[in-house]
Every structure is written in C-alpha cells, then in structure tokens.
Design a protein around this motif. Structure first.
Motif, mmCIF file in Angstrom:
data_model
loop_
_atom_site.group_PDB
_atom_site.id
_atom_site.type_symbol
_atom_site.label_atom_id
_atom_site.label_comp_id
_atom_site.label_asym_id
_atom_site.label_seq_id
_atom_site.Cartn_x
_atom_site.Cartn_y
_atom_site.Cartn_z
ATOM 1 N N ASP A 221 0.823 -1.211 0.000
ATOM 2 C CA ASP A 221 0.000 0.000 0.000
ATOM 3 C C ASP A 221 0.857 1.262 0.000
ATOM 4 O OD1 ASP A 221 -2.349 -1.391 -0.096
ATOM 5 O OD2 ASP A 221 -2.704 -1.341 2.069
ATOM 6 N N ARG A 222 1.987 1.213 0.698
ATOM 7 C CA ARG A 222 2.890 2.371 0.695
ATOM 8 C C ARG A 222 3.433 2.619 -0.709
ATOM 9 N NH1 ARG A 222 4.704 0.171 5.616
ATOM 10 N NH2 ARG A 222 6.547 -0.703 4.591
ATOM 11 N N GLN A 223 3.846 1.566 -1.375
ATOM 12 C CA GLN A 223 4.361 1.715 -2.734
ATOM 13 C C GLN A 223 3.271 2.197 -3.685
ATOM 14 O OE1 GLN A 223 7.669 1.469 -3.720
ATOM 15 N NE2 GLN A 223 7.874 1.445 -1.497
ATOM 16 N N ALA A 224 2.065 1.687 -3.495
ATOM 17 C CA ALA A 224 0.947 2.132 -4.344
ATOM 18 C C ALA A 224 0.680 3.617 -4.135
ATOM 19 C CB ALA A 224 -0.301 1.314 -4.026
ATOM 20 N N PHE A 225 0.769 4.076 -2.883
ATOM 21 C CA PHE A 225 0.572 5.495 -2.580
ATOM 22 C C PHE A 225 1.629 6.343 -3.286
ATOM 23 C CE2 PHE A 225 1.713 9.267 -0.201
ATOM 24 C CZ PHE A 225 0.510 9.852 0.100
ATOM 25 N N LEU A 226 2.889 5.966 -3.131
ATOM 26 C CA LEU A 226 3.981 6.752 -3.710
ATOM 27 C C LEU A 226 3.891 6.823 -5.224
ATOM 28 C CD1 LEU A 226 6.955 5.465 -1.515
ATOM 29 C CD2 LEU A 226 5.831 7.690 -1.355
ATOM 30 N N TYR A 227 3.546 5.696 -5.847
ATOM 31 C CA TYR A 227 3.519 5.677 -7.304
ATOM 32 C C TYR A 227 2.174 6.098 -7.885
ATOM 33 C CZ TYR A 227 8.214 3.992 -7.067
ATOM 34 O OH TYR A 227 9.564 3.918 -6.823
ATOM 35 N N ALA A 228 1.289 6.529 -6.989
ATOM 36 C CA ALA A 228 0.107 7.274 -7.427
ATOM 37 C C ALA A 228 0.372 8.769 -7.273
ATOM 38 C CB ALA A 228 -1.120 6.873 -6.621
ATOM 39 N N LEU A 229 0.977 9.156 -6.138
ATOM 40 C CA LEU A 229 1.191 10.576 -5.864
ATOM 41 C C LEU A 229 2.215 11.205 -6.804
ATOM 42 C CD1 LEU A 229 0.833 13.174 -4.230
ATOM 43 C CD2 LEU A 229 2.561 12.302 -2.627
ATOM 44 N N PHE A 230 3.365 10.573 -6.974
ATOM 45 C CA PHE A 230 4.430 11.229 -7.729
ATOM 46 C C PHE A 230 4.064 11.449 -9.197
ATOM 47 C CE2 PHE A 230 6.734 10.839 -3.909
ATOM 48 C CZ PHE A 230 7.828 11.691 -3.989
ATOM 49 N N PRO A 231 3.477 10.484 -9.905
ATOM 50 C CA PRO A 231 3.009 10.798 -11.267
ATOM 51 C C PRO A 231 1.929 11.876 -11.264
ATOM 52 C CG PRO A 231 3.201 8.430 -10.978
ATOM 53 C CD PRO A 231 3.368 9.032 -9.613
ATOM 54 N N PHE A 232 1.067 11.867 -10.246
ATOM 55 C CA PHE A 232 0.024 12.885 -10.148
ATOM 56 C C PHE A 232 0.629 14.284 -10.070
ATOM 57 C CE2 PHE A 232 -2.599 15.596 -7.361
ATOM 58 C CZ PHE A 232 -3.786 15.614 -8.062
ATOM 59 N N LEU A 233 1.749 14.426 -9.347
ATOM 60 C CA LEU A 233 2.372 15.739 -9.182
ATOM 61 C C LEU A 233 2.802 16.346 -10.510
ATOM 62 C CD1 LEU A 233 4.557 15.257 -5.962
ATOM 63 C CD2 LEU A 233 2.270 16.267 -6.167
ATOM 64 N N PHE A 234 3.122 15.494 -11.491
ATOM 65 C CA PHE A 234 3.534 16.009 -12.795
ATOM 66 C C PHE A 234 2.398 16.718 -13.524
ATOM 67 C CE2 PHE A 234 7.028 13.203 -11.962
ATOM 68 C CZ PHE A 234 8.087 13.703 -12.687
ATOM 69 N N GLY A 235 1.159 16.471 -13.110
ATOM 70 C CA GLY A 235 0.029 17.093 -13.788
ATOM 71 C C GLY A 235 -0.650 18.194 -12.997
ATOM 72 N N VAL A 236 -0.138 18.492 -11.799
ATOM 73 C CA VAL A 236 -0.815 19.473 -10.938
ATOM 74 C C VAL A 236 -0.756 20.879 -11.511
ATOM 75 C CG1 VAL A 236 -0.700 20.658 -8.702
ATOM 76 C CG2 VAL A 236 -0.580 18.161 -8.795
ATOM 77 N N TYR A 237 0.423 21.295 -11.968
ATOM 78 C CA TYR A 237 0.572 22.688 -12.413
ATOM 79 C C TYR A 237 -0.389 23.066 -13.536
ATOM 80 C CZ TYR A 237 2.575 27.073 -13.956
ATOM 81 O OH TYR A 237 2.724 28.393 -14.307
ATOM 82 N N PRO A 238 -0.535 22.268 -14.599
ATOM 83 C CA PRO A 238 -1.458 22.654 -15.681
ATOM 84 C C PRO A 238 -2.913 22.762 -15.237
ATOM 85 C CG PRO A 238 0.049 20.945 -16.433
ATOM 86 C CD PRO A 238 0.213 21.038 -14.953
ATOM 87 N N TYR A 239 -3.271 22.026 -14.188
ATOM 88 C CA TYR A 239 -4.660 22.063 -13.729
ATOM 89 C C TYR A 239 -4.927 23.190 -12.734
ATOM 90 C CZ TYR A 239 -6.302 17.848 -16.023
ATOM 91 O OH TYR A 239 -6.687 16.934 -16.972
ATOM 92 N N THR A 240 -3.868 23.829 -12.274
ATOM 93 C CA THR A 240 -4.046 24.901 -11.280
ATOM 94 C C THR A 240 -3.571 26.254 -11.782
ATOM 95 O OG1 THR A 240 -1.899 24.318 -10.282
ATOM 96 C CG2 THR A 240 -3.868 23.324 -9.315
ATOM 97 N N SER A 241 -2.954 26.278 -12.961
ATOM 98 C CA SER A 241 -2.431 27.539 -13.519
ATOM 99 C C SER A 241 -2.799 27.606 -14.997
ATOM 100 C CB SER A 241 -0.914 27.613 -13.358
ATOM 101 O OG SER A 241 -0.532 27.473 -12.009
#
Length: 205
Positions: A152-172
């Motif tokens: 579950d820890r690995q699943a969390f990390l490899y969900a969050l980190f790819p998600f971070l690559f898309g945060v900026y375009p959705y907020t700016s």
C-alpha cells in the motif's frame, strides 16, 4: 566573500540558479537563454560555462534545489508531529507542495528537456535527491500510518508522484487557455495547488 574554490564554486552556482529562478517567474523556459541568466549575475556570461554547460543543467539544478526544500518540509512534519490523522496528514503534505509551485511547473513542463540536455553526473545528482524525496515521504507513511502494508505504501507513492507532474497545468492557466476553453464550451472548477493535492491525498489514503 566566499573563501576557497569549493565555497566560491557553490556560491556562484547558487547565484546562477537564483538568476534562473527569478527569470522563470515571468519568462517561459524556451525563451530564457544563458545570456539572459548571465545578465542577472555579478560575473560574465561566459563564466557560467565553468559551472553549467547548458541552460537545461541550470534548470535541473533549480529543480534539485526545489526538491531539497520540499524534503526539508517533509522532515519537519516528521520531527514536529507524533501522530497525524488522515485529514491532517493530507493537509500538511498539501501545504508543503503549495510552496513548491516552481517545482511543479518544472516537473510538468520541462523535465524531458532538462534531463535530456544535462550531463549524466548532473542527472544522477538530481535523481539522488528525487530518491530522497520518495524515501522521506515513505518515512512519513511509516510513522503516521504504521498499519499500512508495504504494498500500500508503494501504491501510494507511485500514485502521488506521477500525479504531481500534472498538478501545475490544472491549477495555472494563461488567459489564452482560459479563452480557448470558454470558446470550446469547457467548464472547469478552479482549484489551488493546496486544494487539488489535499483532495487527491484524501482519496488515495
């Protein structure tokens, strides 16, 4: 004044990265040149090549510095809290990332250019810091969610980190992007970095 070649080298590298960061606040990656960066330093433009061979190496150093700052904030969460609820943990992590807009912008828009046009030693140095960010966040999970399995820890990390690559375009969004979405009939909620990351973390925890 810095004394010794290593201290001087580090100080000049920081000055170059500072100049790059300042320009990046208002100018796009592709429009910034080493000449532009050099003009904002206290030494000659050609001297930059003693420290960085390409502008991408300078930006990669900026991204590395942003990750180090994020790691420091994550370590402070570990140090300052004995326990955190799921909601409070999501809030704390989201607060660390709302301060790292430059990091999110670089990750989403320029990572391939930076990595592809940097020497291997610079790329390895960045990857080591990136690994430390992963490890520090995993330490947070170990401390605040001790019942979470390794899977579950690995699943969390490899969900969050790819998600971070898309945060900026959705907020700016630029005015041009907003106008295009309006003409295309696209309705979208406006979220801040904090709001979108907090919401995501609550869903995956």
């Amino acid at each position: 004044m810095p004394r010794g070649s290593e201290e001087l080298t580090n100080a000049r590298k920081e000055e170059i990265v500072d100049a790059c960061a300042s320009l990046y606040e208002t100018v796009g990656f592709k429009d910034i040149t080493i000449r532009d960066i050099g003009a904002k330093t206290s030494f000659t433009r050609t001297s930059i090549y003693n420290y960085f061979q390409t502008k991408e190496e300078i930006f990669l150093a900026l991204l590395q510095r942003e990750h180090k700052a994020w790691i420091d904030d994550l370590k402070n969460i570990l140090k300052n809290h004995d326990s955190l609820s799921t909601e409070r943990f999501a809030e704390e992590i989201a607060h660390t990332l709302e301060k790292r807009v430059c990091m999110l912008k670089l990750m989403s828009m320029n990572i391939y250019d930076m990595e592809g046009n940097s020497r291997i030693e610079n790329l390895v140095a960045f990857k080591k810091v990136y690994r430390e960010a992963l490890q520090t966040l995993e330490s947070c999970l170990n401390k605040f969610f001790p019942s979470m399995s390794e899977e579950d820890r690995q699943a969390f990390l490899y969900a969050l980190f790819p998600f971070l690559f898309g945060v900026y375009p959705y907020t700016s969004h630029t005015e041009k992007q907003i106008k295009a979405m309006e003409i295309a009939g696209i309705t979208y909620p406006q979220y801040s970095v904090y709001e979108i990351i907090r919401s995501f973390l609550l869903k995956i925890l």
